[in-house]
Design a protein around this motif. Structure first.
Motif, PDB file in Angstrom:
ATOM      1  N   LYS A 276       8.967  -6.008 -12.532  1.00  0.00           N
ATOM      2  CA  LYS A 276       8.786  -7.483 -12.383  1.00  0.00           C
ATOM      3  C   LYS A 276       8.508  -7.968 -10.966  1.00  0.00           C
ATOM      4  O   LYS A 276       7.600  -8.763 -10.893  1.00  0.00           O
ATOM      5  CB  LYS A 276       9.584  -8.598 -13.225  1.00  0.00           C
ATOM      6  N   ARG A 277       9.232  -7.441 -10.008  1.00  0.00           N
ATOM      7  CA  ARG A 277       9.256  -7.842  -8.595  1.00  0.00           C
ATOM      8  C   ARG A 277       8.771  -6.612  -7.831  1.00  0.00           C
ATOM      9  O   ARG A 277       9.838  -5.939  -7.577  1.00  0.00           O
ATOM     10  CB  ARG A 277      10.402  -8.653  -8.326  1.00  0.00           C
ATOM     11  N   LEU A 278       7.755  -6.437  -7.314  1.00  0.00           N
ATOM     12  CA  LEU A 278       7.284  -5.366  -6.778  1.00  0.00           C
ATOM     13  C   LEU A 278       7.198  -5.642  -4.915  1.00  0.00           C
ATOM     14  O   LEU A 278       6.109  -6.486  -4.781  1.00  0.00           O
ATOM     15  CB  LEU A 278       6.133  -4.617  -7.242  1.00  0.00           C
ATOM     16  N   ALA A 279       7.654  -4.769  -4.189  1.00  0.00           N
ATOM     17  CA  ALA A 279       7.403  -4.872  -2.723  1.00  0.00           C
ATOM     18  C   ALA A 279       6.360  -3.793  -2.350  1.00  0.00           C
ATOM     19  O   ALA A 279       6.743  -2.364  -2.727  1.00  0.00           O
ATOM     20  CB  ALA A 279       8.687  -4.801  -2.028  1.00  0.00           C
ATOM     21  N   VAL A 280       5.685  -3.739  -1.454  1.00  0.00           N
ATOM     22  CA  VAL A 280       4.745  -2.623  -1.081  1.00  0.00           C
ATOM     23  C   VAL A 280       4.466  -2.610   0.270  1.00  0.00           C
ATOM     24  O   VAL A 280       4.457  -3.477   0.903  1.00  0.00           O
ATOM     25  CB  VAL A 280       3.460  -2.846  -1.958  1.00  0.00           C
ATOM     26  N   ILE A 281       4.679  -1.465   0.883  1.00  0.00           N
ATOM     27  CA  ILE A 281       4.569  -0.938   2.378  1.00  0.00           C
ATOM     28  C   ILE A 281       3.713  -0.046   2.498  1.00  0.00           C
ATOM     29  O   ILE A 281       3.392   1.100   1.560  1.00  0.00           O
ATOM     30  CB  ILE A 281       5.939  -0.685   2.830  1.00  0.00           C
ATOM     31  N   THR A 282       3.051   0.034   3.485  1.00  0.00           N
ATOM     32  CA  THR A 282       1.706   0.670   3.710  1.00  0.00           C
ATOM     33  C   THR A 282       2.101   1.713   5.049  1.00  0.00           C
ATOM     34  O   THR A 282       1.607   1.488   6.285  1.00  0.00           O
ATOM     35  CB  THR A 282       0.619   0.209   4.090  1.00  0.00           C
ATOM     36  N   PRO A 283       2.951   2.763   5.155  1.00  0.00           N
ATOM     37  CA  PRO A 283       3.425   3.317   6.506  1.00  0.00           C
ATOM     38  C   PRO A 283       2.546   4.366   7.362  1.00  0.00           C
ATOM     39  O   PRO A 283       2.838   4.816   8.072  1.00  0.00           O
ATOM     40  CB  PRO A 283       4.678   4.131   6.033  1.00  0.00           C
ATOM     41  N   ALA A 284       1.273   4.504   6.618  1.00  0.00           N
ATOM     42  CA  ALA A 284       0.161   5.248   7.201  1.00  0.00           C
ATOM     43  C   ALA A 284      -0.206   4.605   8.427  1.00  0.00           C
ATOM     44  O   ALA A 284      -1.266   5.107   9.114  1.00  0.00           O
ATOM     45  CB  ALA A 284      -0.661   5.937   6.319  1.00  0.00           C
ATOM     46  N   PHE A 285      -0.096   3.266   8.286  1.00  0.00           N
ATOM     47  CA  PHE A 285      -0.993   2.423   9.354  1.00  0.00           C
ATOM     48  C   PHE A 285       0.142   1.686  10.236  1.00  0.00           C
ATOM     49  O   PHE A 285       0.990   1.134  10.049  1.00  0.00           O
ATOM     50  CB  PHE A 285      -1.843   1.041   8.520  1.00  0.00           C
ATOM     51  N   VAL A 286      -0.215   1.613  11.388  1.00  0.00           N
ATOM     52  CA  VAL A 286       0.528   0.870  12.415  1.00  0.00           C
ATOM     53  C   VAL A 286       0.064  -0.606  12.416  1.00  0.00           C
ATOM     54  O   VAL A 286       0.646  -1.606  12.850  1.00  0.00           O
ATOM     55  CB  VAL A 286       0.684   1.452  13.740  1.00  0.00           C
ATOM     56  N   ALA A 287      -1.279  -0.793  12.152  1.00  0.00           N
ATOM     57  CA  ALA A 287      -1.824  -2.361  12.095  1.00  0.00           C
ATOM     58  C   ALA A 287      -2.437  -2.436  10.834  1.00  0.00           C
ATOM     59  O   ALA A 287      -3.298  -1.567  10.196  1.00  0.00           O
ATOM     60  CB  ALA A 287      -2.592  -2.380  13.369  1.00  0.00           C
ATOM     61  N   ASP A 288      -2.232  -3.883  10.601  1.00  0.00           N
ATOM     62  CA  ASP A 288      -3.085  -4.302   9.068  1.00  0.00           C
ATOM     63  C   ASP A 288      -4.413  -4.122   9.350  1.00  0.00           C
ATOM     64  O   ASP A 288      -4.971  -4.533  10.337  1.00  0.00           O
ATOM     65  CB  ASP A 288      -2.403  -5.877   8.867  1.00  0.00           C
ATOM     66  N   CYS A 289      -5.096  -3.859   8.209  1.00  0.00           N
ATOM     67  CA  CYS A 289      -6.400  -3.422   8.279  1.00  0.00           C
ATOM     68  C   CYS A 289      -7.235  -3.706   6.959  1.00  0.00           C
ATOM     69  O   CYS A 289      -6.420  -4.407   5.840  1.00  0.00           O
ATOM     70  CB  CYS A 289      -6.865  -1.932   8.657  1.00  0.00           C
ATOM     71  N   LEU A 290      -8.376  -3.440   6.712  1.00  0.00           N
ATOM     72  CA  LEU A 290      -9.091  -3.678   5.464  1.00  0.00           C
ATOM     73  C   LEU A 290      -8.204  -3.135   4.260  1.00  0.00           C
ATOM     74  O   LEU A 290      -8.178  -3.607   3.454  1.00  0.00           O
ATOM     75  CB  LEU A 290     -10.287  -3.085   5.408  1.00  0.00           C
ATOM     76  N   GLU A 291      -7.660  -1.713   4.486  1.00  0.00           N
ATOM     77  CA  GLU A 291      -7.128  -1.260   3.136  1.00  0.00           C
ATOM     78  C   GLU A 291      -5.813  -1.938   3.194  1.00  0.00           C
ATOM     79  O   GLU A 291      -5.417  -2.076   1.825  1.00  0.00           O
ATOM     80  CB  GLU A 291      -6.623   0.248   3.631  1.00  0.00           C
ATOM     81  N   THR A 292      -5.017  -2.687   4.165  1.00  0.00           N
ATOM     82  CA  THR A 292      -3.801  -3.151   3.496  1.00  0.00           C
ATOM     83  C   THR A 292      -3.914  -4.504   3.267  1.00  0.00           C
ATOM     84  O   THR A 292      -3.264  -5.218   2.542  1.00  0.00           O
ATOM     85  CB  THR A 292      -2.762  -3.126   4.817  1.00  0.00           C
ATOM     86  N   LEU A 293      -4.808  -5.194   3.844  1.00  0.00           N
ATOM     87  CA  LEU A 293      -4.938  -6.649   3.626  1.00  0.00           C
ATOM     88  C   LEU A 293      -5.747  -6.838   2.449  1.00  0.00           C
ATOM     89  O   LEU A 293      -5.567  -7.854   1.792  1.00  0.00           O
ATOM     90  CB  LEU A 293      -5.525  -7.329   4.831  1.00  0.00           C
ATOM     91  N   GLU A 294      -6.714  -6.120   2.273  1.00  0.00           N
ATOM     92  CA  GLU A 294      -7.684  -6.402   0.863  1.00  0.00           C
ATOM     93  C   GLU A 294      -7.349  -5.570  -0.152  1.00  0.00           C
ATOM     94  O   GLU A 294      -7.045  -6.129  -1.163  1.00  0.00           O
ATOM     95  CB  GLU A 294      -9.235  -6.257   1.186  1.00  0.00           C
ATOM     96  N   GLU A 295      -7.214  -4.244   0.031  1.00  0.00           N
ATOM     97  CA  GLU A 295      -7.093  -3.584  -0.900  1.00  0.00           C
ATOM     98  C   GLU A 295      -5.526  -3.176  -1.583  1.00  0.00           C
ATOM     99  O   GLU A 295      -5.241  -3.426  -2.726  1.00  0.00           O
ATOM    100  CB  GLU A 295      -6.963  -1.745  -0.772  1.00  0.00           C
ATOM    101  N   ILE A 296      -4.506  -3.473  -0.911  1.00  0.00           N
ATOM    102  CA  ILE A 296      -3.170  -3.732  -1.231  1.00  0.00           C
ATOM    103  C   ILE A 296      -2.749  -5.183  -1.433  1.00  0.00           C
ATOM    104  O   ILE A 296      -2.372  -5.517  -2.210  1.00  0.00           O
ATOM    105  CB  ILE A 296      -2.197  -2.745  -0.229  1.00  0.00           C
TER     106      ILE A 296
END
Length: 343
Positions: A276-296
């Motif tokens: 029910k409560r999901l946290a997501v981290i994107t460790p392949a990136f050091v800076a937020d970008c299109l993949e992290t901000l839009e896709e994730i």
């Protein structure tokens, strides 16, 4: 004189199809991104993908674009400026693709009298489509335009203890006031064949569930192993329960087999299995970008909630976090010290 060149992925100059198209052309025509023969790559990219993708990608960029510009570029500039303030040697910023080029970054350093460069690909892991292509492009530019320069490359830092601690502390901070059921580590996806192409032994990487846990020199250039290894180290550092953590890979292209499990499938699976409560981290990136901000952060939340999930938390990348700045400056100082020591 010594100097540093920080390099990240890059971005179109604006979130419009007109500017997205040449950016995508440069990115997708890179032989380390789409690794097929040139004639086929031209047909695929310029004859098929670029007919529709620029409009779709521009719409995605428009959702995350900041008033100051591309989030990835703005964040990278903030990070670079902070590093520059503390490093005591010239620091420049370049991008692998787009108008803020690696060549321009090297030229900036040359104009300041720099002859010895620490090249820093801003990717924690080694992959031919990210880390490797930055190094190859920088050496090409050096050989063609700056033959007097000497370039040393910072190794991939996915398993650096200080970086693991920093990233783990960032996760802890991001989870404040969020009572999660599950944490998903979502890494950038690459084709399975890239793993095998990067294997110097040409036999170790079988992607069979065992090769990544069997010690080998291949791990130095195996993106998949490095993602699993980073996840395990963070799990151990934070004391995370095995059943509350999983790993996945995002951003598939075309119909080739890519690293699995796929992130979008995981959003659906976790939601349907009662998380029910999901946290997501994107460790392949050091800076937020299109993949992290839009896709994730955007699409991922929608996918998870559509599958039955209720609360969703995207943990930001390190971005221009001062502790991350301090760590980079420490690495730069270490490089300077080693360079000054007698052989």
């Amino acid at each position: 004189m010594k100097g540093v060149l920080l390099v990240n992925l890059g971005s179109p100059d604006s979130p419009t199809p007109k500017d997205v198209k040449p950016y995508l052309d440069e990115f997708l025509m890179d032989e380390r991104v789409i690794d097929v023969p040139l004639w086929w790559r031209r047909i695929l990219v310029r004859g098929i993908i670029l007919r529709t993708r620029p409009k779709k990608s521009a719409a995605a960029y428009q959702k995350i674009w900041w008033e100051e510009g591309s989030p990835l570029v703005v964040i990278s500039e903030r990070f670079s400026d902070k590093v520059k303030d503390l490093a005591e040697i010239p620091v420049a910023l370049g991008m692998r693709y787009g108008s803020m080029s690696i060549k321009n970054g090297l030229q900036e350093l040359k104009d300041k009298g720099v002859t010895e460069v620490l090249l820093v690909p801003l990717y924690p892991h080694y992959a031919m489509s990210s880390y490797e292509t930055v190094v190859v492009k920088a050496m090409e530019e050096k050989d063609q335009h700056f033959p007097e320069m000497h370039i040393t490359t910072l190794p991939a830092f996915y398993n650096n203890p200080d970086y693991i601690k920093l990233l783990s502390d960032s996760i802890t901070n991001g989870l404040k006031d969020f009572d999660y059921d599950h944490i998903l580590f979502s890494y950038h996806g690459i084709p399975e064949r890239h793993i095998k192409k990067s294997d110097p032994t040409k036999f170790h990487c079988k992607i069979d569930g065992q090769c990544c846990s069997t010690n080998s020199v291949a791990h130095n250039t195996c993106y998949r192993h490095q993602c699993f290894d980073m996840t395990e180290k963070i799990k151990q550092y934070l004391g995370l329960s095995e059943d509350k953590v999983s790993l996945s890979f995002q951003s598939r292209l075309l119909n080739d087999p890519w690293l699995k499990p796929y992130t979008d499938f995981e959003f659906e699976r976790l939601g349907k299995e009662g998380v029910k409560r999901l946290a997501v981290i994107t460790p392949a990136f050091v800076a937020d970008c299109l993949e992290t901000l839009e896709e994730i952060a955007m699409e991922g939340e929608e996918q998870f909630k559509s599958a039955g999930g209720e609360d969703y938390k995207h943990i930001p990348c390190l971005n221009d976090n001062q502790e991350w700045v301090n760590l980079m400056v420490n690495w730069i100082h270490d490089w300077q010290l080693k360079e000054m020591l007698p052989a």
